[in-house]
Design an enzyme around this catalytic site. Structure first.
Site, PDB file in Angstrom:
ATOM      1  N   SER A 149       0.843  -1.192   0.000  1.00 32.40           N
ATOM      2  CA  SER A 149       0.000   0.000   0.000  1.00 32.40           C
ATOM      3  C   SER A 149       0.880   1.244   0.000  1.00 32.40           C
ATOM      4  CB  SER A 149      -0.901   0.012   1.238  1.00 32.40           C
ATOM      5  OG  SER A 149      -1.526   1.273   1.411  1.00 32.40           O
ATOM      6  N   TYR A 162      -1.077  -0.479  10.141  1.00 32.21           N
ATOM      7  CA  TYR A 162      -1.131  -0.993   8.764  1.00 32.21           C
ATOM      8  C   TYR A 162       0.093  -0.539   7.975  1.00 32.21           C
ATOM      9  CZ  TYR A 162      -3.173  -2.090   4.182  1.00 32.21           C
ATOM     10  OH  TYR A 162      -3.408  -2.596   2.923  1.00 32.21           O
TER      11      TYR A 162
END
Length: 250
Positions: A149, A162
């Site tokens: 990501s 995350y």
């Protein structure tokens, strides 16, 4: 008769984690349609069987279904041994399983939540590489792809858990790829960007899902990256930069 250009992965064996929903599900189906035999890994037997139905409807072939929680300490080691006995090699690994975790200030992250994020997004992928490396080395041109990501580098507020897990994933995949320099194995991370997934809707509940691409739009890029006749590039591959190019190939 189907041409090689229509089935560029014919005869290849592909393991896909997170194969029962979202991007992982789309990739599993797409790899099967490109000719690969798919080993689909997910936590829910019913969802795996639904995927198998979709693969059979599209290809006339069944997948190998593996109901497994990636956070089980020895599950991937046992799977590696089982795959060696059955197939003797593994051509493709796609690590698509992942969790978002809580979006909260770093100081408010719950230790159990942190451990869950790291166990799923980072540790499980390290164990996946460790367990499947011998099988990838036995393939003609082993390919390993992991989903990352942009927050691994942008360091967005409230995304600490995350972001840290994806930054760690990018580091370990890059190290593994460098270690494979004198072999035919290649490893790469792919940043899908915004995709119409359950994880995305959880992170951005007010977003109109029709304004972001569907998961199956990334499939041509993944197929291109895992082909035995093409080596993937170094570094992180961004779907926004490479997606349209791959969609037009073949």
């Amino acid at each position: 008769m189907t041409s090689d250009s229509e089935k560029p992965l014919a005869g290849r064996i592909a393991l896909v984690t997170g194969a029962t929903r979202g991007i992982g599900e789309a990739i599993a189906l797409g790899l099967a349609q490109a000719g690969a035999h798919v080993i689909a890994l997910g936590r829910t037997q019913g969802a795996l069987e639904a995927l198998d139905d979709a693969i059979f409807a599209a290809t006339g072939e069944h997948a190998t279904l593996v109901p497994l929680d990636l956070r089980e300490a020895d599950g991937l080691d046992q799977l590696g041994a089982a795959l060696f006995e059955r197939f003797g090699k593994l051509d493709i690994v796609v690590g698509a399983a992942g969790v978002l975790g809580a979006l909260t200030p770093v100081g408010h992250l719950d230790p159990k939540g942190w451990d869950m994020i790291m166990a799923t997004n980072l540790t499980a992928n390290w164990r996946l590489i460790r367990a499947m490396d011998p099988l990838l080395r036995r393939a003609e041109a082993g390919r390993a792809v992991f989903l990352t990501s942009s927050v691994a580098k942008t360091h967005r507020a409230f995304w600490g858990g995350y972001a840290a897990s994806k930054a760690g994933l990018e580091a370990i995949v890059a190290c593994y790829d460098d270690e494979m320099e004198n072999t035919t194995v290649r490893a790469v991370c792919v940043d899908p960007g915004a995709m119409r997934t359950k994880m995305r809707s959880g992170a951005f509940p007010g977003e109109d899902p029709q304004t972001v691409p569907a998961p199956d739009t990334i499939v041509p890029l993944i197929v291109d990256l895992v082909r035995p006749d093409r080596a993937p590039p170094k570094g992180v591959v961004k779907f926004k930069e490479r997606g349209q190019e791959s969609a037009s190939i073949g």
